[in-house]
Scaffold this motif. Structure first.
Motif, PDB file in Angstrom:
ATOM      1  N   TYR A  23      37.210  36.353  45.384  1.00  0.00           N
ATOM      2  CA  TYR A  23      37.532  37.860  45.264  1.00  0.00           C
ATOM      3  C   TYR A  23      36.168  38.521  45.803  1.00  0.00           C
ATOM      4  O   TYR A  23      35.378  39.328  45.094  1.00  0.00           O
ATOM      5  N   PRO A  24      35.986  38.311  47.131  1.00  0.00           N
ATOM      6  CA  PRO A  24      34.735  38.887  47.604  1.00  0.00           C
ATOM      7  C   PRO A  24      34.671  40.454  47.655  1.00  0.00           C
ATOM      8  O   PRO A  24      33.708  41.150  47.565  1.00  0.00           O
ATOM      9  N   PRO A  59      41.470  31.810  43.873  1.00  0.00           N
ATOM     10  CA  PRO A  59      41.292  32.505  45.046  1.00  0.00           C
ATOM     11  C   PRO A  59      39.870  33.236  44.888  1.00  0.00           C
ATOM     12  O   PRO A  59      39.374  33.330  43.719  1.00  0.00           O
ATOM     13  N   THR A  92      47.353  28.183  34.887  1.00  0.00           N
ATOM     14  CA  THR A  92      47.013  27.483  36.394  1.00  0.00           C
ATOM     15  C   THR A  92      45.548  27.185  36.118  1.00  0.00           C
ATOM     16  O   THR A  92      45.142  26.113  36.802  1.00  0.00           O
ATOM     17  N   GLY A  93      44.553  28.088  35.450  1.00  0.00           N
ATOM     18  CA  GLY A  93      43.323  27.965  35.278  1.00  0.00           C
ATOM     19  C   GLY A  93      43.289  27.836  33.498  1.00  0.00           C
ATOM     20  O   GLY A  93      44.364  28.005  32.971  1.00  0.00           O
ATOM     21  N   ARG A 111      34.974  27.831  44.822  1.00  0.00           N
ATOM     22  CA  ARG A 111      34.774  26.467  45.420  1.00  0.00           C
ATOM     23  C   ARG A 111      33.140  26.059  45.566  1.00  0.00           C
ATOM     24  O   ARG A 111      32.715  25.009  45.495  1.00  0.00           O
ATOM     25  N   CYS A 146      47.295  33.489  36.128  1.00  0.00           N
ATOM     26  CA  CYS A 146      46.909  32.052  35.814  1.00  0.00           C
ATOM     27  C   CYS A 146      45.934  31.685  34.581  1.00  0.00           C
ATOM     28  O   CYS A 146      46.021  30.725  34.280  1.00  0.00           O
ATOM     29  N   GLU A 165      43.953  42.560  39.599  1.00  0.00           N
ATOM     30  CA  GLU A 165      43.842  41.537  40.275  1.00  0.00           C
ATOM     31  C   GLU A 165      44.894  40.263  39.767  1.00  0.00           C
ATOM     32  O   GLU A 165      45.131  39.286  40.622  1.00  0.00           O
ATOM     33  N   GLY A 166      45.503  40.713  38.586  1.00  0.00           N
ATOM     34  CA  GLY A 166      46.716  39.739  38.155  1.00  0.00           C
ATOM     35  C   GLY A 166      45.753  38.251  37.768  1.00  0.00           C
ATOM     36  O   GLY A 166      46.378  37.243  37.833  1.00  0.00           O
ATOM     37  N   SER A 189      38.395  23.627  42.362  1.00  0.00           N
ATOM     38  CA  SER A 189      39.146  24.661  41.979  1.00  0.00           C
ATOM     39  C   SER A 189      40.081  25.114  43.002  1.00  0.00           C
ATOM     40  O   SER A 189      39.932  25.140  44.411  1.00  0.00           O
ATOM     41  N   ILE A 190      41.124  25.799  42.652  1.00  0.00           N
ATOM     42  CA  ILE A 190      42.311  26.272  43.377  1.00  0.00           C
ATOM     43  C   ILE A 190      42.375  27.870  43.176  1.00  0.00           C
ATOM     44  O   ILE A 190      43.245  28.557  43.602  1.00  0.00           O
TER      45      ILE A 190
END
Ligand code: HEM
Ligand code: HEM
Lengths: 541, 242
Positions: free
Chosen positions: B141-142, B139, B106-107, B130, B69, B64-65, B136-137
């Motif tokens: 991950y549903p 994404p 980024t995180g 969120r 971040c 998921e990369g 939080s920014i």
């Protein structure tokens, strides 16, 4: 493509295409499912398509008999088209991921469109797709002109370009499907890496064989840089990507390196990808197109020798500046820092040499947006190398590392330097290769120039602010000796900068789209062959 | 010198050789010694390798990369020690193929994440960040609630063993079963798991749903293991303070 190949070359082409299709078939069949099998089908489809294209042309007439007395420009033209396509893909995704950082709710609920998968699509698509195609395409042009010789054969340039683009396509589609090695700028999986080695060896062989046929005693300086690019990238790529596949029929693998060794190898690779991919090759471009466009010889031959060997020797040492204050041994960090600072000398020598070359041609810089692209590129090259050497100093790095300052530095180099020199080269080449004197629309070039400059400045300045703010917030203490800000407060502080960056990127992308449109208009109704004479190489003083 | 170069420019293979030599020295000097530090920097006795479930989670982290971040490398700077915990040691990632030190925050850094939050928090955070951190920014991950594919696990352990990670043949053979066992503490299979990996790895239903082994189970198991593979950083820091 086919009309420039002789019938026997078309036959060789058919054989190679069938081999590619078979390789694809074996991959698809052996892997049976997952990324590797999809990639097998991609190769199969490409191989079959090419085989049909070439076989269908087996009964077409032979190309004109005097073709061997002209330069072979069809591959360069194809490479430029691929450069522009990748520019739109890579920058488009850049703008999109920039927007996601401002507006994460916009992420669609599919795995393939998540930030973490798209980011490497941006970096690979733009560095290898856009930058790489531009390097290969221009290297073919420069090599032939400065050697006054035609490419050594007509099949291998196509093998290099098509094979290279297959690598790029494998890499980015792999990330979308979740296949990655996670090594920055080397995320592609093992079989794609092996494929790239094959392509690269072909490229090197073609380069050397063409050099061997040169009609000029001296190898022009641009070729030194292209050669350094080809050779060192090969070395870096092989060592950094050594990996053991989990199964020969699966994409997954584990790198042979671990922990601190892996970190050192990765950043030895990573920074030299910057040095020999994003710098050396593009300096080759600069050393050819800037003199050609401005009509003035390189200012100092002596300085170009010093800076070439300085860059080649010093750069290799600096990778460890990515690992300051980490678990990497201290002496290695110190070496990285020291050499990074020394690196400023050859870097500024190159930038200065380029700018001094324009001395006496300033009126051209004022009037000709194409030359202005190259001038701005040289200036940003000077700026970003200065910034780089500064960031490599340990205490400075303690603030900048992990922040958006690095991202600002990256894009001052890549937008301001790499992309600008590519656009300068494209605007010089496209009319020439299509038998025209100028681009279809000069006003569009002018518009592109200002969009690109504004976009770069907005991007870079907002990221400087973002990075320094972040760095300062992370280390701020209140009077009781407690950290002043939680992490998420620093995230909130980024919002305006991330928005600005997206706008700057949007401007830059708009410029690139105008460029693509303008090139298409210029290439349309191309009138025959390049109307140039070989550039007389400046012999040594 | 100039004369020498003047001649070098006429010999393409000479130029090639000179480039290779000039561009090799730095790398050799900096990288070669790191292969002997295996002997000088000792691997702490309590350093454990990832369990199969944690390893599967690590592969998802890579897929998921997340590393784009989040760093996993606490630098030896005062504010980082206060924010994250003891600075990272080289030995901690000795079994990490590849290392995931990262280059961008980024995180926040995740090197000391294990045990900081509950499993429920992680699950909620991964599905919708969120919902727990409004600003939080990150994404969402549903899709991580899908079933975990354990097909390659045995081969993965075997490959790592060939690269020097201490997985023995039992561990390799039982990899799939152990992944399941770690998230089913009430099952019989858990005895085998404990025998092979000891008491230290957490055995829990990470995602709260015992009926299925999901990707989120693996990812949370991995996240909870971060920074807990050895106590060496805490010991080193204590020594530094004295
Ligand atoms: C339209 C123009 C562009 C936009 C909007 C853009 C945007 C971005 C964004 C949002 C990131 C991720 C930053 C992060 O994770 O915080 C990024 C990373 C990166 N981009 Fe771009 N980009 C653009 C053009 C380019 C070009 C032309 C190149 C190279 C030739 C490039 C090379 C990179 C690299 C190397 C990184 C990774 C930086 C790092 O790891 O520190 N970008 N870009
Ligand atoms: C004298 C020349 C240069 C030096 C000494 C230098 C130094 C540095 C330093 C210290 C960093 C930050 C490392 C960190 O804290 O993580 C960095 C990052 C970077 N630089 Fe440069 N830089 C130079 C020129 C350039 C140029 C011309 C470009 C682009 C064309 C460039 C592209 C990058 C990229 C892509 C990264 C980000 C790597 C990553 O974290 O993913 N650099 N550079």
């Amino acid at each position: 493509m086919t009309e420039t190949l002789s019938i026997s070359e078309r036959r060789i082409g058919v054989v190679l295409s069938v081999l590619l299709a078979l390789t694809g078939l074996v991959m698809a069949a052996a892997a049976r499912h997952g990324v590797m099998s999809t990639h097998g089908f991609m190769a199969l489809g490409l191989g079959i398509g090419l085989a049909f294209l070439l076989a269908g042309a087996l009964h077409d007439p032979e190309p004109p008999t005097d073709r061997l007395r002209r330069y072979y420009d069809a591959p360069t033209r194809f490479g430029i088209v691929m450069t522009l396509i990748w520019a739109i893909i890579g920058m488009g995704i850049g703008v999109w991921v920039a927007a996601l950082l401002y507006w994460p709710e916009a992420t669609p609920p599919w795995p393939a469109t998540s930030f973490g998968r798209l980011r490497p699509v941006h970096t690979t698509g733009i560095i290898f797709g856009f930058g790489g195609n531009a390097l290969v395409a221009t290297s073919f042009h420069v090599l032939q002109r400065t050697s006054r010789a035609r490419l050594a054969d007509s099949v291998s340039p196509w093998v290099v370009l098509i094979g290279y683009n297959l690598f790029c396509a494998w890499a980015v589609t792999g990330y979308l499907m979740g296949s990655t090695q996670s090594k920055e700028y080397a995320e592609a999986e093992w079989y794609a890496d092996l494929w790239l080695v094959v392509i690269w060896v072909t490229y090197f062989a073609l380069y050397i064989r063409t050099l061997a046929r040169r009609n000029e005693p001296h190898i022009y300086v641009a070729n030194w840089y292209y050669l350094a690019f080809i050779l060192v990238v090969a070395m870096l790529h092989i060592v950094n990507n050594l990996a053991l596949p989990v199964r020969w029929t699966a994409a997954e693998s584990f790198p042979v390196w671990s922990g601190v060794q892996d970190a050192m190898v990765q950043w030895w690779y990573g920074h030299n990808a910057v040095a020999f991919f994003l710098t050396a090759g593009f300096l080759g471009m600069l050393y050819y197109f800037l003199p050609v466009r401005s009509g003035r010889p390189i200012w100092s031959y002596r300085l170009s020798i010093v800076s070439f060997w300085g860059i080649t020797f010093f750069y290799i040492w600096v990778g460890s500046h990515h690992l300051h204050y980490t678990a990497l041994p201290y002496w290695a960090q110190t070496l990285g820092m020291t050499f990074s600072v020394m690196l400023l000398v050859p870097s500024w020598a190159s930038a200065g040499n380029a700018i001094a070359t324009l001395n006496g041609a300033w009126h051209k810089v004022r009037d000709d947006a194409t030359l202005r692209f190259m001038f701005v590129a040289a200036v940003f090259y000077g700026l970003s190398t200065f910034e780089g050497s500064f960031l490599a100093i340990r205490p400075v790095n303690s603030l900048s590392h992990y922040t958006d300052w690095t991202v600002g530095h990256v894009h001052s180099g890549t937008l301001g330097w790499v992309a600008m020199i590519v656009f300068g080269a494209i605007y010089t080449l496209v009319p020439q290769l299509n038998g025209k004197t100028e681009m279809a629309s000069l006003r569009a070039v002018e518009w592109h120039f200002w969009l690109a400059v504004t976009g770069t400045l907005v991007y870079v300045v907002s990221m400087w602010n973002a990075g320094i703010t972040q760095g300062l917030m992370w280390r701020a203490y209140d009077e009781n000796g407690a950290l002043s800000y939680s992490f998420v407060q620093s995230v909130e502080a980024m919002a305006p900068y991330y928005l600005l960056r997206t706008i700057g990127g949007g401007l830059f992308l708009t410029g690139a789209a105008i460029c693509a449109w303008n090139c298409r208009a210029t290439m349309r109704g191309a009138a025959g062959h390049a109307a140039d004479r070989p550039l007389a190489v400046q012999p040594a003083e | 010198m100039l004369k020498l170069h003047y001649n070098l420019e006429k010999v393409s293979m000479g130029l090639v050789a000179a480039i290779i030599v000039a561009a090799s020295i730095g790398g050799i000097v900096e990288i070669a010694p790191l292969f002997t530090i295996d002997k000088t920097v000792e691997i702490p006795e309590d350093l454990r390798s990832y369990t199969p479930l944690e390893l599967a989670g690590r592969e998802i982290y890579i897929r998921e990369g997340c590393y784009a971040c989040h760093s996993q490398m606490v630098r030896s700077l005062a504010d980082e020690l206060d924010r994250y915990g003891p600075y990272s040691l080289a030995a901690e990632s000795a079994y990490d193929h590849p290392m995931l030190w990262g280059s961008k925050r980024t995180g926040p850094d995740l090197a000391r994440l294990g045990g900081k939050y509950s499993d429920e928090w992680h699950v909620a955070h991964l599905i919708d960040p969120r919902s727990v951190v409004p600003a939080s920014i990150m994404p969402s991950y549903p899709w991580l609630t899908r079933t975990l594919d354990t097909d390659l696990l045995s081969d993965a352990l075997a490959t790592l063993a060939r690269l020097g990670v201490p997985y023995d043949e039992d561990m390799i053979a039982a990899a799939e079963a152990d992944a399941l066992a770690q998230s089913h503490p009430d099952s019989d299979a858990v005895d085998g798991f404990l025998e092979r990996y000891g008491e230290r790895p957490a055995t829990r239903v990470f995602d709260g749903d015992p009926s299925r082994l999901t990707e989120i189970d693996a990812l949370v198991a991995y996240l909870q293991s971060l920074g807990t593979l050895t106590d060496a950083p805490y010991r080193t820091l204590a020594e530094d303070i004295q």
